[in-house]
Enzyme design. Sequence first.
Site, PDB file in Angstrom:
ATOM      1  N   ASP A 134      16.911  36.192  11.217  1.00 22.73           N
ATOM      2  CA  ASP A 134      16.467  34.785  11.136  1.00 22.73           C
ATOM      3  C   ASP A 134      17.067  34.161  12.108  1.00 22.73           C
ATOM      4  O   ASP A 134      18.196  33.644  11.883  1.00 22.73           O
ATOM      5  CB  ASP A 134      16.540  34.280   9.763  1.00 22.73           C
ATOM      6  CG  ASP A 134      15.405  33.236   9.339  1.00 22.73           C
ATOM      7  OD1 ASP A 134      15.231  32.596  10.539  1.00 22.73           O
ATOM      8  OD2 ASP A 134      15.237  32.894   8.172  1.00 22.73           O
ATOM      9  N   ARG A 136      15.914  31.045  12.963  1.00 22.45           N
ATOM     10  CA  ARG A 136      15.426  29.723  12.851  1.00 22.45           C
ATOM     11  C   ARG A 136      16.589  28.531  12.742  1.00 22.45           C
ATOM     12  O   ARG A 136      17.434  28.881  11.785  1.00 22.45           O
ATOM     13  CB  ARG A 136      14.508  29.152  11.915  1.00 22.45           C
ATOM     14  CG  ARG A 136      12.975  30.160  12.136  1.00 22.45           C
ATOM     15  CD  ARG A 136      12.289  30.238  11.062  1.00 22.45           C
ATOM     16  NE  ARG A 136      12.782  30.918   9.988  1.00 22.45           N
ATOM     17  CZ  ARG A 136      11.814  31.122   8.757  1.00 22.45           C
ATOM     18  NH1 ARG A 136      10.996  30.656   8.747  1.00 22.45           N
ATOM     19  NH2 ARG A 136      12.609  31.619   7.726  1.00 22.45           N
TER      20      ARG A 136
END
Length: 213
Positions: A134, A136
């Site tokens: 991930d 982000r």
Amino acid sequence: MPDTPAVIATPRSRVRVPLRFHDGYEADAELVTFHGLADGQEHVAMILGEPGPAPLVRLHSECLTGDVFGSARCDCGPQLREAVESIAERGGVLLYLRQEGRGIGLYNKLDAYALQDEGLDTYEANAALGLPEDARDYTAAAQMLRALGIGELDLLSNNPDKASQLRSLGVDVRDRIPTGVFTTAHNVRYLRAKVLRTKHTLPLAALTELSAG
């Protein structure tokens, strides 16, 4: 984990946009763009209803396949539709963030899909491509909220990392409110992996039963 953003973002433009979804649901939104976002991306804030002192907020990562094409491999499209209605009813903001594929981009996401078809889960597929599970970072999201005068909120999300990052960036996340559970024959393994790998707020027992069925 990122610190409080040093650069202050400011609103760039505001425009009213009437929204209409495939099921006929309609809502009026004010879309806000920004100057000075940390990652240089064209993120957009969607203001819905009448936000109060602690509005309902969703950080929604862009998903072309789910949001636009209606892909059944994820739950992004139904989550977006649900979030708009929930936020419009209470008053708040949806941040539409240009973070396709949990930040790895559209082409890489589709490459990861091919690996998932061979048996890897969504996180293993990213890792097999040499990419973060991930990628982000929500620094820009915190900047957008601050530019809108929002320092306290309730977060509409199943993902504990979103709340954790926002808090580390100086945003007071008062409560985290789970979204609905949107299962299809094609996304149960994906949803189950979210629970097992990143502690998403989803019913593991039900997803395990569905994936075994």
